[in-house]
Design a protein around this motif. Structure first.
Motif, PDB file in Angstrom:
ATOM      1  N   TYR A  15       0.791  -1.223   0.072  1.00 33.37           N
ATOM      2  CA  TYR A  15      -0.026  -0.190   0.075  1.00 33.37           C
ATOM      3  C   TYR A  15       0.748   1.229  -0.232  1.00 33.37           C
ATOM      4  O   TYR A  15       2.027   1.138   0.361  1.00 33.37           O
ATOM      5  CB  TYR A  15      -0.784  -0.050   1.305  1.00 33.37           C
ATOM      6  CG  TYR A  15      -1.805  -1.099   1.282  1.00 33.37           C
ATOM      7  CD1 TYR A  15      -3.217  -1.156   0.672  1.00 33.37           C
ATOM      8  CD2 TYR A  15      -1.562  -2.086   1.984  1.00 33.37           C
ATOM      9  CE1 TYR A  15      -4.064  -1.957   0.526  1.00 33.37           C
ATOM     10  CE2 TYR A  15      -2.466  -3.446   2.283  1.00 33.37           C
ATOM     11  CZ  TYR A  15      -3.767  -3.190   1.316  1.00 33.37           C
ATOM     12  OH  TYR A  15      -4.610  -4.197   1.353  1.00 33.37           O
ATOM     13  N   ARG A 135      -9.448   7.051  -1.673  1.00 33.90           N
ATOM     14  CA  ARG A 135      -8.816   5.621  -2.000  1.00 33.90           C
ATOM     15  C   ARG A 135      -8.882   5.624  -3.340  1.00 33.90           C
ATOM     16  O   ARG A 135      -9.910   5.672  -3.975  1.00 33.90           O
ATOM     17  CB  ARG A 135      -9.334   4.616  -1.093  1.00 33.90           C
ATOM     18  CG  ARG A 135      -8.822   3.159  -1.206  1.00 33.90           C
ATOM     19  CD  ARG A 135      -9.393   2.205  -0.576  1.00 33.90           C
ATOM     20  NE  ARG A 135      -8.322   0.795  -0.879  1.00 33.90           N
ATOM     21  CZ  ARG A 135      -8.824  -0.407  -0.477  1.00 33.90           C
ATOM     22  NH1 ARG A 135      -9.894  -0.552   0.290  1.00 33.90           N
ATOM     23  NH2 ARG A 135      -7.983  -1.374  -0.773  1.00 33.90           N
ATOM     24  N   LEU A 140      -3.847   5.386  -0.799  1.00 30.94           N
ATOM     25  CA  LEU A 140      -4.767   6.286   0.007  1.00 30.94           C
ATOM     26  C   LEU A 140      -4.232   7.577   0.555  1.00 30.94           C
ATOM     27  O   LEU A 140      -2.976   7.703   0.736  1.00 30.94           O
ATOM     28  CB  LEU A 140      -4.961   5.322   1.485  1.00 30.94           C
ATOM     29  CG  LEU A 140      -5.684   4.050   1.343  1.00 30.94           C
ATOM     30  CD1 LEU A 140      -4.537   2.833   1.513  1.00 30.94           C
ATOM     31  CD2 LEU A 140      -6.949   3.744   2.179  1.00 30.94           C
TER      32      LEU A 140
END
Length: 317
Positions: A15, A135, A140
């Motif tokens: 991520y 997102r 994010l």
């Protein structure tokens, strides 16, 4: 995913959190809209400066009719001040010590106080903007990359820090095997908060007020009614808690850390792959229900007298 840094280095991660400010390169690359307004006529010069002849015990503000305002804020832990000066229409700041010296002298009319060094300077415009979404796949947004505010009320830092705490524990749980939809609750919870803060800070800015009250402290914010707060959502206050056996503890000391905290006469339910839960037996029911589960960010996840509901909640997170 692979991120290429400004240094040329590449980093691979599951991520990416874009906390790269209001001009976020990542947000722009993803094509995420940043809805709102920029008030070009409301601009200020900002600078970090060293100053001779001025005490550091107070914030200093000078207002000269017809010329404008200049303020110097002592920066904690340093020997510098931050200078803030609203700009008149058409004026353009120069990134030089001489320019800031002239501005300060013109507006303060002080003798014996002198700017001696310019460490950093910038040009600030009032922006009131909110990202259309927080997102995009494995990326994010957080902090100013997701929302920018007028400075009135000091809301930007509070909002960004709470973004980070809300997202941080959810990312940690997802990486540890929690259901992927947990990350969707980040936008669900934090974007409405940012929208409300934008309205509050814009209103304070327009009224030219610096009031501080419970609304600006952000201690009464709630996620009640959301996916993770059907029976909770309130921020727990600090204070002394009496535990079974007569021991007393400060609640925030029990919460400190990345774990969930359970106040209940019963042990935490065993949930396969569930989060770490530290359980404490209160001398009397906390909040009126048998079980009160507090999230890592200090908000009540669920308050219930049903062991089944408590276990189902832990399975979601």
């Amino acid at each position: 995913m692979t991120a290429r840094l400004g240094s040329g280095e590449s980093v691979r991660a599951r991520y990416l959190v874009a906390a790269d400010g209001g001009r976020s390169t990542v947000r722009k690359a993803l094509g995420i809209g940043f809805t709102g307004e920029t008030r070009e006529e409301q601009r200020s010069a900002l600078a970090d400066v060293r100053v001779e002849g001025l005490g550091r015990e107070h914030i200093h503000v000078w207002v000269r009719p017809g010329r404008g305002t200049v303020a110097l804020y002592p920066m904690a832990g340093t020997d510098t001040f931050q200078l803030l000066a609203p700009l008149r229409p058409g004026a353009e700041p120069e990134p030089t010590l001489a320019w800031y010296q002239r501005l300060f002298a013109e507006r303060s009319m002080l003798r014996g106080v002198r700017l001696t060094e310019l460490l950093w300077s910038s040009h600030y415009r009032v922006n009131i903007r909110l990202a259309d979404r927080y997102r995009s796949g494995r990326v994010l947004l957080a902090g100013d990359a997701a929302h920018v505010h007028p400075p009135a009320g000091g809301q930007g830092l509070n909002t960004g820090v709470q973004d980070a705490y809300n997202l941080g524990w959810k990312l940690a749980r997802t990486l540890a095997g929690a259901p992927e939809p947990l990350l969707d609750t980040y936008e669900e919870e934090r974007r409405p908060i940012a929208a409300g803060v934008l309205g509050l800070s814009a209103d304070l800015h327009d009224k030219k007020t610096i009031k501080r009250d419970p609304e600006t402290y952000q201690l009464t914010l709630s996620y009640r009614g959301g996916s993770l707060a059907a029976k909770g959502g309130e921020r727990v206050p600090d204070g002394q808690v009496e535990l079974a056996g007569g021991r007393r503890a400060r609640l925030f000391d029990l919460l400190r850390g990345p774990h969930f905290t359970l106040l209940s006469p019963d042990p935490a339910p065993r949930v396969a792959g569930g989060p770490e839960v530290r359980a404490y037996v209160p001398a009397r029911p906390y909040g009126g229900e048998r079980h009160t589960l507090i999230r890592p960010d200090g908000y009540v996840g669920i308050a219930t007298s049903s062991a089944g509901e408590l276990a189902a909640y832990l399975a979601m997170v």
